[in-house]
Design a protein around this motif. Sequence first.
Motif, PDB file in Angstrom:
ATOM      1  N   THR A   5     -25.200  14.988  38.827  1.00 42.51           N
ATOM      2  CA  THR A   5     -24.459  14.802  40.071  1.00 42.51           C
ATOM      3  C   THR A   5     -22.964  14.592  39.867  1.00 42.51           C
ATOM      4  O   THR A   5     -22.203  14.630  40.830  1.00 42.51           O
ATOM      5  CB  THR A   5     -25.014  13.580  40.823  1.00 42.51           C
ATOM      6  OG1 THR A   5     -24.870  12.410  39.999  1.00 42.51           O
ATOM      7  CG2 THR A   5     -26.486  13.772  41.178  1.00 42.51           C
ATOM      8  N   GLY A   6     -22.534  14.335  38.602  1.00 39.48           N
ATOM      9  CA  GLY A   6     -21.124  14.053  38.369  1.00 39.48           C
ATOM     10  C   GLY A   6     -20.724  12.655  38.756  1.00 39.48           C
ATOM     11  O   GLY A   6     -19.553  12.400  39.030  1.00 39.48           O
ATOM     12  N   ARG A   7     -21.675  11.723  38.780  1.00 34.92           N
ATOM     13  CA  ARG A   7     -21.358  10.321  39.075  1.00 34.92           C
ATOM     14  C   ARG A   7     -20.994   9.585  37.791  1.00 34.92           C
ATOM     15  O   ARG A   7     -21.807   9.476  36.880  1.00 34.92           O
ATOM     16  CB  ARG A   7     -22.567   9.618  39.718  1.00 34.92           C
ATOM     17  CG  ARG A   7     -22.845  10.013  41.154  1.00 34.92           C
ATOM     18  CD  ARG A   7     -21.813   9.408  42.097  1.00 34.92           C
ATOM     19  NE  ARG A   7     -22.100   9.701  43.479  1.00 34.92           N
ATOM     20  CZ  ARG A   7     -22.821   8.933  44.281  1.00 34.92           C
ATOM     21  NH1 ARG A   7     -23.366   7.822  43.816  1.00 34.92           N
ATOM     22  NH2 ARG A   7     -23.026   9.269  45.527  1.00 34.92           N
ATOM     23  N   GLY A   8     -19.773   9.128  37.687  1.00 38.29           N
ATOM     24  CA  GLY A   8     -19.339   8.349  36.531  1.00 38.29           C
ATOM     25  C   GLY A   8     -19.013   9.172  35.308  1.00 38.29           C
ATOM     26  O   GLY A   8     -18.445   8.653  34.340  1.00 38.29           O
ATOM     27  N   VAL A   9     -19.381  10.444  35.321  1.00 36.55           N
ATOM     28  CA  VAL A   9     -19.108  11.371  34.215  1.00 36.55           C
ATOM     29  C   VAL A   9     -18.833  12.744  34.823  1.00 36.55           C
ATOM     30  O   VAL A   9     -19.228  13.007  35.967  1.00 36.55           O
ATOM     31  CB  VAL A   9     -20.306  11.476  33.246  1.00 36.55           C
ATOM     32  CG1 VAL A   9     -20.514  10.187  32.468  1.00 36.55           C
ATOM     33  CG2 VAL A   9     -21.572  11.870  33.998  1.00 36.55           C
ATOM     34  N   PRO A  10     -18.170  13.640  34.084  1.00 34.31           N
ATOM     35  CA  PRO A  10     -17.993  14.995  34.614  1.00 34.31           C
ATOM     36  C   PRO A  10     -19.352  15.676  34.802  1.00 34.31           C
ATOM     37  O   PRO A  10     -20.261  15.495  33.991  1.00 34.31           O
ATOM     38  CB  PRO A  10     -17.173  15.699  33.522  1.00 34.31           C
ATOM     39  CG  PRO A  10     -16.535  14.599  32.750  1.00 34.31           C
ATOM     40  CD  PRO A  10     -17.480  13.443  32.796  1.00 34.31           C
ATOM     41  N   GLN A  11     -19.491  16.438  35.868  1.00 34.64           N
ATOM     42  CA  GLN A  11     -20.743  17.135  36.117  1.00 34.64           C
ATOM     43  C   GLN A  11     -20.994  18.139  34.986  1.00 34.64           C
ATOM     44  O   GLN A  11     -20.124  18.918  34.620  1.00 34.64           O
ATOM     45  CB  GLN A  11     -20.697  17.860  37.462  1.00 34.64           C
ATOM     46  CG  GLN A  11     -22.037  18.334  37.961  1.00 34.64           C
ATOM     47  CD  GLN A  11     -21.973  18.776  39.417  1.00 34.64           C
ATOM     48  OE1 GLN A  11     -20.888  19.014  39.953  1.00 34.64           O
ATOM     49  NE2 GLN A  11     -23.113  18.871  40.068  1.00 34.64           N
ATOM     50  N   ASP A  12     -22.214  18.092  34.414  1.00 39.15           N
ATOM     51  CA  ASP A  12     -22.489  18.918  33.243  1.00 39.15           C
ATOM     52  C   ASP A  12     -23.995  19.143  33.160  1.00 39.15           C
ATOM     53  O   ASP A  12     -24.742  18.269  32.716  1.00 39.15           O
ATOM     54  CB  ASP A  12     -21.976  18.216  31.980  1.00 39.15           C
ATOM     55  CG  ASP A  12     -22.034  19.099  30.735  1.00 39.15           C
ATOM     56  OD1 ASP A  12     -22.939  19.946  30.645  1.00 39.15           O
ATOM     57  OD2 ASP A  12     -21.192  18.906  29.834  1.00 39.15           O
ATOM     58  N   ALA A  13     -24.444  20.329  33.580  1.00 39.53           N
ATOM     59  CA  ALA A  13     -25.882  20.628  33.597  1.00 39.53           C
ATOM     60  C   ALA A  13     -26.467  20.636  32.190  1.00 39.53           C
ATOM     61  O   ALA A  13     -27.634  20.244  31.998  1.00 39.53           O
ATOM     62  CB  ALA A  13     -26.119  21.982  34.269  1.00 39.53           C
ATOM     63  N   ARG A  14     -25.680  21.056  31.215  1.00 41.09           N
ATOM     64  CA  ARG A  14     -26.194  21.093  29.843  1.00 41.09           C
ATOM     65  C   ARG A  14     -26.465  19.694  29.314  1.00 41.09           C
ATOM     66  O   ARG A  14     -27.521  19.421  28.730  1.00 41.09           O
ATOM     67  CB  ARG A  14     -25.191  21.820  28.934  1.00 41.09           C
ATOM     68  CG  ARG A  14     -25.688  22.016  27.509  1.00 41.09           C
ATOM     69  CD  ARG A  14     -24.630  22.726  26.667  1.00 41.09           C
ATOM     70  NE  ARG A  14     -23.397  21.952  26.599  1.00 41.09           N
ATOM     71  CZ  ARG A  14     -23.201  20.964  25.717  1.00 41.09           C
ATOM     72  NH1 ARG A  14     -24.144  20.647  24.859  1.00 41.09           N
ATOM     73  NH2 ARG A  14     -22.059  20.307  25.708  1.00 41.09           N
ATOM     74  N   GLN A  15     -25.526  18.768  29.546  1.00 46.27           N
ATOM     75  CA  GLN A  15     -25.726  17.386  29.120  1.00 46.27           C
ATOM     76  C   GLN A  15     -26.909  16.755  29.869  1.00 46.27           C
ATOM     77  O   GLN A  15     -27.698  16.009  29.281  1.00 46.27           O
ATOM     78  CB  GLN A  15     -24.455  16.573  29.375  1.00 46.27           C
ATOM     79  CG  GLN A  15     -23.338  16.834  28.404  1.00 46.27           C
ATOM     80  CD  GLN A  15     -23.494  16.066  27.109  1.00 46.27           C
ATOM     81  OE1 GLN A  15     -24.343  15.179  26.992  1.00 46.27           O
ATOM     82  NE2 GLN A  15     -22.700  16.412  26.113  1.00 46.27           N
ATOM     83  N   ALA A  16     -27.016  17.054  31.150  1.00 47.72           N
ATOM     84  CA  ALA A  16     -28.136  16.528  31.922  1.00 47.72           C
ATOM     85  C   ALA A  16     -29.455  16.956  31.307  1.00 47.72           C
ATOM     86  O   ALA A  16     -30.365  16.138  31.093  1.00 47.72           O
ATOM     87  CB  ALA A  16     -28.044  16.997  33.372  1.00 47.72           C
ATOM     88  N   ALA A  17     -29.566  18.250  30.996  1.00 51.18           N
ATOM     89  CA  ALA A  17     -30.807  18.765  30.424  1.00 51.18           C
ATOM     90  C   ALA A  17     -31.102  18.138  29.068  1.00 51.18           C
ATOM     91  O   ALA A  17     -32.256  17.817  28.750  1.00 51.18           O
ATOM     92  CB  ALA A  17     -30.736  20.285  30.299  1.00 51.18           C
ATOM     93  N   GLN A  18     -30.075  17.933  28.262  1.00 52.28           N
ATOM     94  CA  GLN A  18     -30.279  17.346  26.939  1.00 52.28           C
ATOM     95  C   GLN A  18     -30.820  15.928  27.028  1.00 52.28           C
ATOM     96  O   GLN A  18     -31.740  15.554  26.292  1.00 52.28           O
ATOM     97  CB  GLN A  18     -28.972  17.375  26.147  1.00 52.28           C
ATOM     98  CG  GLN A  18     -28.570  18.760  25.670  1.00 52.28           C
ATOM     99  CD  GLN A  18     -27.250  18.763  24.915  1.00 52.28           C
ATOM    100  OE1 GLN A  18     -26.565  17.741  24.831  1.00 52.28           O
ATOM    101  NE2 GLN A  18     -26.884  19.911  24.381  1.00 52.28           N
ATOM    102  N   TRP A  19     -30.256  15.127  27.939  1.00 52.97           N
ATOM    103  CA  TRP A  19     -30.737  13.744  28.062  1.00 52.97           C
ATOM    104  C   TRP A  19     -32.132  13.701  28.674  1.00 52.97           C
ATOM    105  O   TRP A  19     -32.969  12.891  28.279  1.00 52.97           O
ATOM    106  CB  TRP A  19     -29.746  12.904  28.869  1.00 52.97           C
ATOM    107  CG  TRP A  19     -28.524  12.546  28.090  1.00 52.97           C
ATOM    108  CD1 TRP A  19     -27.244  12.971  28.298  1.00 52.97           C
ATOM    109  CD2 TRP A  19     -28.470  11.710  26.925  1.00 52.97           C
ATOM    110  NE1 TRP A  19     -26.402  12.444  27.349  1.00 52.97           N
ATOM    111  CE2 TRP A  19     -27.121  11.662  26.499  1.00 52.97           C
ATOM    112  CE3 TRP A  19     -29.426  10.991  26.222  1.00 52.97           C
ATOM    113  CZ2 TRP A  19     -26.727  10.927  25.387  1.00 52.97           C
ATOM    114  CZ3 TRP A  19     -29.032  10.256  25.106  1.00 52.97           C
ATOM    115  CH2 TRP A  19     -27.694  10.226  24.707  1.00 52.97           C
ATOM    116  N   TRP A  20     -32.408  14.575  29.639  1.00 56.38           N
ATOM    117  CA  TRP A  20     -33.765  14.623  30.196  1.00 56.38           C
ATOM    118  C   TRP A  20     -34.774  15.039  29.136  1.00 56.38           C
ATOM    119  O   TRP A  20     -35.896  14.536  29.115  1.00 56.38           O
ATOM    120  CB  TRP A  20     -33.823  15.577  31.378  1.00 56.38           C
ATOM    121  CG  TRP A  20     -33.124  15.078  32.595  1.00 56.38           C
ATOM    122  CD1 TRP A  20     -32.934  13.780  32.976  1.00 56.38           C
ATOM    123  CD2 TRP A  20     -32.522  15.875  33.614  1.00 56.38           C
ATOM    124  NE1 TRP A  20     -32.244  13.707  34.146  1.00 56.38           N
ATOM    125  CE2 TRP A  20     -31.973  14.982  34.572  1.00 56.38           C
ATOM    126  CE3 TRP A  20     -32.374  17.240  33.811  1.00 56.38           C
ATOM    127  CZ2 TRP A  20     -31.312  15.430  35.720  1.00 56.38           C
ATOM    128  CZ3 TRP A  20     -31.718  17.688  34.942  1.00 56.38           C
ATOM    129  CH2 TRP A  20     -31.197  16.798  35.885  1.00 56.38           C
TER     130      TRP A  20
END
Length: 356
Positions: A207-222
């Motif tokens: 969502t870009g809350r508190g950090v730049p929006q980044d789908a790749r980073q989101a997927a990595q942490w999930w």
Amino acid sequence: MMRATAMVTAVLGLSSLVLTQFALAQTGAAPRTPAAKPNRATAPGQNTAPAAPTGPPPDMAYGAFQRGHFLTAFSLATDRVTKDADPKAMTLLGELYADGLGVPRDDRRAAEWYGLAAARGDSNAMFALAIFALNGRAGPRDREASTRWLTAAAKLGHPLAAYDLALLYIEGQMFPQDFSRAAEFLRIAAQGGSADAQYALGTFYKTGRGVPQDARQAAQWWAKAALADNIDAQVEYAIALYNGSGVAANPEAATRLFRKAAMRGSAIAQDRLARILAAGRGAPRDLAEAAKWHLISRAGGETDLELDVVVNKLDAPTRAAAEKAAKPWLDTIEAARKAQAAAQPAQSSQATPAKQ
């Protein structure tokens, strides 16, 4: 303080997890994972002597504690405190007194041992003092003291303390709401192995809350949290895999992950699995199985009008097969709902103060 990750989802407004681009024919390789080190068998005649142990010696006191030998743990920890003033042994003594294991429960003595260990830099002791202050053990409730100890432990990399602090910054009661600070503490907790924090940090990147929006980073942490069996992360990562968001699209791998989460009771995963089986993308088309999972997810509170139409158009034998397959799940869901309803009046009566 130890809230479920549902709070993070609610704050971020992520209640609607949808499969976007559902009808698009996407293909791609599965996300690459680090290769496992080969387990090489020793050839005949090779030297099989074990290598000399490296690193610190085993913690015998904690080992005894884990095996339930609490008096032995108490004795070994006491010896280490006497000889070496070992802060980890002090924390273990605090734990034994806090839970009444091998010794009578004594919150005051537990807090004293935790305090001695915390003064020597033990983050587990700091976290224990934070929980004591929050719950009013060994003294009055003190949220400010609890927060101070959480902060001290988090700065030393304690994952649970960092996660709780992140929730406080998201909540915005003890501190002004600050998603950037929340993200900082979520990262500490996530890097420390907290699956809940990994999932939450992924939602921040989505969502870009508190950090730049980044789908790749989101997927990595999930992906990390999904490996640790965090069911919310399994659903989010499966959606990312299915749609190719931040990771190479892989409908088959997504389907396996949806099925895993569905079997664990996620109504969202059950609905997505039903859609996949109805469409035949990611798994062979199976309308009876699709209808089964749709009925189960609907009983769990998930609404899907498109699948309602699919099920209503089924022929009688297919629908009967689906209903029969879903029945054990539906019976379990109904029994759980009744048990919850029966428990609520009892809880309400306990919470209501008696009339004077």
